[in-house]
Design a protein around this motif. Structure first.
Motif, PDB file in Angstrom:
ATOM      1  N   UNK A  44     -39.697 -29.791   8.595  1.00  0.00           N
ATOM      2  CA  UNK A  44     -39.148 -30.805   7.711  1.00  0.00           C
ATOM      3  C   UNK A  44     -40.069 -32.032   7.659  1.00  0.00           C
ATOM      4  N   UNK A  45     -40.511 -32.439   6.476  1.00  0.00           N
ATOM      5  CA  UNK A  45     -41.428 -33.581   6.370  1.00  0.00           C
ATOM      6  C   UNK A  45     -40.808 -34.921   6.756  1.00  0.00           C
ATOM      7  N   UNK A  46     -39.467 -35.010   6.729  1.00  0.00           N
ATOM      8  CA  UNK A  46     -38.799 -36.258   7.091  1.00  0.00           C
ATOM      9  C   UNK A  46     -38.059 -36.128   8.422  1.00  0.00           C
ATOM     10  N   UNK A  47     -38.536 -35.256   9.280  1.00  0.00           N
ATOM     11  CA  UNK A  47     -37.886 -35.010  10.567  1.00  0.00           C
ATOM     12  C   UNK A  47     -38.135 -36.150  11.556  1.00  0.00           C
ATOM     13  N   UNK A  48     -37.368 -36.145  12.633  1.00  0.00           N
ATOM     14  CA  UNK A  48     -37.590 -37.099  13.726  1.00  0.00           C
ATOM     15  C   UNK A  48     -39.002 -36.932  14.278  1.00  0.00           C
ATOM     16  N   UNK A  49     -39.448 -35.693  14.405  1.00  0.00           N
ATOM     17  CA  UNK A  49     -40.793 -35.440  14.927  1.00  0.00           C
ATOM     18  C   UNK A  49     -41.869 -36.024  14.022  1.00  0.00           C
ATOM     19  N   UNK A  50     -41.657 -35.934  12.714  1.00  0.00           N
ATOM     20  CA  UNK A  50     -42.616 -36.518  11.778  1.00  0.00           C
ATOM     21  C   UNK A  50     -42.674 -38.029  11.952  1.00  0.00           C
ATOM     22  N   UNK A  51     -41.516 -38.647  12.191  1.00  0.00           N
ATOM     23  CA  UNK A  51     -41.483 -40.095  12.423  1.00  0.00           C
ATOM     24  C   UNK A  51     -42.222 -40.458  13.709  1.00  0.00           C
ATOM     25  N   UNK A  52     -42.074 -39.622  14.740  1.00  0.00           N
ATOM     26  CA  UNK A  52     -42.786 -39.844  16.009  1.00  0.00           C
ATOM     27  C   UNK A  52     -44.294 -39.788  15.781  1.00  0.00           C
ATOM     28  N   UNK A  53     -44.745 -38.759  15.062  1.00  0.00           N
ATOM     29  CA  UNK A  53     -46.180 -38.605  14.808  1.00  0.00           C
ATOM     30  C   UNK A  53     -46.718 -39.785  14.002  1.00  0.00           C
ATOM     31  N   UNK A  54     -45.966 -40.204  12.976  1.00  0.00           N
ATOM     32  CA  UNK A  54     -46.399 -41.322  12.134  1.00  0.00           C
ATOM     33  C   UNK A  54     -46.478 -42.609  12.946  1.00  0.00           C
ATOM     34  N   UNK A  55     -45.495 -42.836  13.803  1.00  0.00           N
ATOM     35  CA  UNK A  55     -45.481 -44.044  14.632  1.00  0.00           C
ATOM     36  C   UNK A  55     -46.651 -44.047  15.601  1.00  0.00           C
ATOM     37  N   UNK A  56     -46.889 -42.935  16.239  1.00  0.00           N
ATOM     38  CA  UNK A  56     -47.996 -42.854  17.194  1.00  0.00           C
ATOM     39  C   UNK A  56     -49.325 -43.150  16.490  1.00  0.00           C
ATOM     40  N   UNK A  57     -49.541 -42.521  15.347  1.00  0.00           N
ATOM     41  CA  UNK A  57     -50.792 -42.731  14.606  1.00  0.00           C
ATOM     42  C   UNK A  57     -50.945 -44.193  14.189  1.00  0.00           C
ATOM     43  N   UNK A  58     -49.851 -44.799  13.738  1.00  0.00           N
ATOM     44  CA  UNK A  58     -49.909 -46.190  13.294  1.00  0.00           C
ATOM     45  C   UNK A  58     -50.286 -47.118  14.438  1.00  0.00           C
ATOM     46  N   UNK A  59     -49.696 -46.906  15.607  1.00  0.00           N
ATOM     47  CA  UNK A  59     -49.989 -47.760  16.766  1.00  0.00           C
ATOM     48  C   UNK A  59     -51.442 -47.600  17.198  1.00  0.00           C
ATOM     49  N   UNK A  60     -51.922 -46.370  17.201  1.00  0.00           N
ATOM     50  CA  UNK A  60     -53.321 -46.109  17.581  1.00  0.00           C
ATOM     51  C   UNK A  60     -54.274 -46.839  16.640  1.00  0.00           C
ATOM     52  N   UNK A  61     -54.006 -46.745  15.344  1.00  0.00           N
ATOM     53  CA  UNK A  61     -54.882 -47.400  14.370  1.00  0.00           C
ATOM     54  C   UNK A  61     -54.814 -48.915  14.486  1.00  0.00           C
ATOM     55  N   UNK A  62     -53.624 -49.439  14.748  1.00  0.00           N
ATOM     56  CA  UNK A  62     -53.482 -50.884  14.943  1.00  0.00           C
ATOM     57  C   UNK A  62     -54.235 -51.352  16.185  1.00  0.00           C
ATOM     58  N   UNK A  63     -54.436 -50.446  17.129  1.00  0.00           N
ATOM     59  CA  UNK A  63     -55.158 -50.772  18.361  1.00  0.00           C
ATOM     60  C   UNK A  63     -56.665 -50.660  18.185  1.00  0.00           C
TER      61      UNK A  63
END
Length: 230
Positions: A17-36
């Motif tokens: 599912x593209x809007x799954x909880x897991x997808x949100x986890x992956x998106x959040x992790x990537x965003x934090x890494x890029x912000x760092x």
């Protein structure tokens, strides 16, 4: 270690599912890494239509061994990763079949069971850190009672770490993930993802200082896409 790693996190997401909880986890992790200030590359296996079926001629050591262009492309992506991050739901006590297929077809493409047995440290993942971010609809206590949790950590996390001479492994789990998950718990879990990502970035910075990783240069970055559908 097979070579100096870049300050890159390869996030392998496995959920239909593209809007799954897991997808949100992956998106959040990537965003934090890029912000760092580090690089995050997302590999969404379902969106990529990744084929998890290992063919006979894809087994290392086979007389007819052939590495497909798709697998070679994935290997090039993960080969210089400082962090390999698996994001997936626990189904029937194990990762989804597609993720196991990714391990079989990609991670094991140029590294046979014989290399694992003799503790060959020439794996492309040597020195890479492994992080698993998982979810389940049940509680952590229930997984423990079934023996599922310890089995998963043993046969997947620690086995992969030892088999491919990886630098470390860590597992962050989110339990009782249901369709009507409250915003409060969702926000709490996203905070845990943020903390996990910050910890990963800190480890990478330490590795850079020790000369085990090279600093990430955003000017050299490019969007990595599948070469074509699997």
């Amino acid at each position: 270690m097979s070579g100096t790693k870049k300050s890159k996190h390869v996030v392998v997401l496995c959920h239909p599912e593209p809007d799954s909880f897991n997808a949100a986890v992956a998106a959040k992790y990537c965003a934090v890494v890029r912000e760092s200030g580090q690089q995050a590359v997302l590999r969404d296996l379902y969106r990529m239509k990744f084929d998890p079926i290992l063919q006979g001629n894809e087994r290392p050591g086979s007389a007819t061994f052939h590495q497909s262009p798709h697998v070679a492309h994935e290997l090039d992506i993960i080969a210089d990763a400082a962090f390999l991050v698996f994001v997936y739901p626990i189904w029937f006590g194990t990762p989804p079949a597609m993720l196991k297929g990714y391990v079989d077809r990609v991670l094991g493409s140029d590294f046979s069971f014989r290399a694992v047995k003799r503790r060959d440290n020439k794996s492309r993942l040597a020195g890479t850190h492994l992080l698993s971010l998982t979810s389940s609809g049940t509680s952590q206590m229930w997984l423990d009672e079934q023996g599922a949790w310890q089995s998963l950590v043993t046969v997947f996390d620690h086995y992969l770490e030892r088999a491919f001479s990886m630098a470390s492994t860590e597992h962050v789990h989110f339990s009782s993930i249901v369709d009507d998950l409250s915003e409060r718990f969702f926000g709490q879990y996203m905070q845990e993802v943020l903390e996990a990502a910050h910890k990963s970035c800190s480890i990478v910075r330490e590795d850079v200082s020790a000369g085990e990783c090279t600093a990430y240069d955003p000017a050299l970055d490019r969007q990595v896409e599948p070469s074509e559908d699997f």
